[in-house]
Design an enzyme around this catalytic site. Structure first.
Site, PDB file in Angstrom:
ATOM      1  N   ARG A  63       0.838  -1.212   0.000  1.00 11.59           N
ATOM      2  CA  ARG A  63       0.000   0.000   0.000  1.00 11.59           C
ATOM      3  C   ARG A  63       0.868   1.255   0.000  1.00 11.59           C
ATOM      4  O   ARG A  63       0.549   2.232  -0.675  1.00 11.59           O
ATOM      5  CB  ARG A  63      -0.954   0.020   1.186  1.00 11.59           C
ATOM      6  CG  ARG A  63      -2.115  -0.948   1.029  1.00 11.59           C
ATOM      7  CD  ARG A  63      -3.028  -0.918   2.211  1.00 11.59           C
ATOM      8  NE  ARG A  63      -2.270  -1.273   3.417  1.00 11.59           N
ATOM      9  CZ  ARG A  63      -2.678  -1.062   4.645  1.00 11.59           C
ATOM     10  NH1 ARG A  63      -3.840  -0.484   4.873  1.00 11.59           N
ATOM     11  NH2 ARG A  63      -1.942  -1.428   5.665  1.00 11.59           N
ATOM     12  N   ASN A  96      -6.489  -2.623   2.060  1.00  4.24           N
ATOM     13  CA  ASN A  96      -6.458  -4.077   2.115  1.00  4.24           C
ATOM     14  C   ASN A  96      -7.880  -4.611   2.115  1.00  4.24           C
ATOM     15  O   ASN A  96      -8.787  -3.967   2.648  1.00  4.24           O
ATOM     16  CB  ASN A  96      -5.759  -4.560   3.389  1.00  4.24           C
ATOM     17  CG  ASN A  96      -4.256  -4.394   3.341  1.00  4.24           C
ATOM     18  OD1 ASN A  96      -3.663  -4.237   2.279  1.00  4.24           O
ATOM     19  ND2 ASN A  96      -3.624  -4.433   4.496  1.00  4.24           N
TER      20      ASN A  96
END
Length: 90
Positions: free
Chosen positions: A17, A35
């Protein structure tokens, strides 16, 4: 245009990320990364087709040996919201 990207592989717990955030900043893409409970990462990206292609080509490159990208599924979606920046959702 708004796109939803679902990235599968070993993409959680490996800094993916953070990597997506840095790429989005580089390409001036607006949206989010988060996520998913199934181990994938979902990206909402507001950009044009050309920039999206460059973004995706970098998304597919693992940044270290613990990261593995198996697939990037891309879908153009309708979204009434216009993002003003790119954010990581925790």
């Amino acid at each position: 245009m708004t796109f939803q990207l679902i990235v599968s592989g070993r993409v959680q717990g490996v800094g993916y990320r953070y990597y997506v955030q840095s790429l989005a900043d580089k390409y001036k893409i607006k949206g989010t990364v988060r996520n998913q409970s199934n181990g994938n990462v979902m990206i909402i990206a507001q950009t044009d087709y050309e920039t999206l292609g460059q973004f995706i080509s970098h998304l597919k490159i693992p940044q270290h040996r613990w990261m593995r990208i198996d697939n990037v599924n891309i879908e153009e979606i309708k979204l009434d919201k216009n993002y003003s920046d790119f954010r990581t959702i925790y």
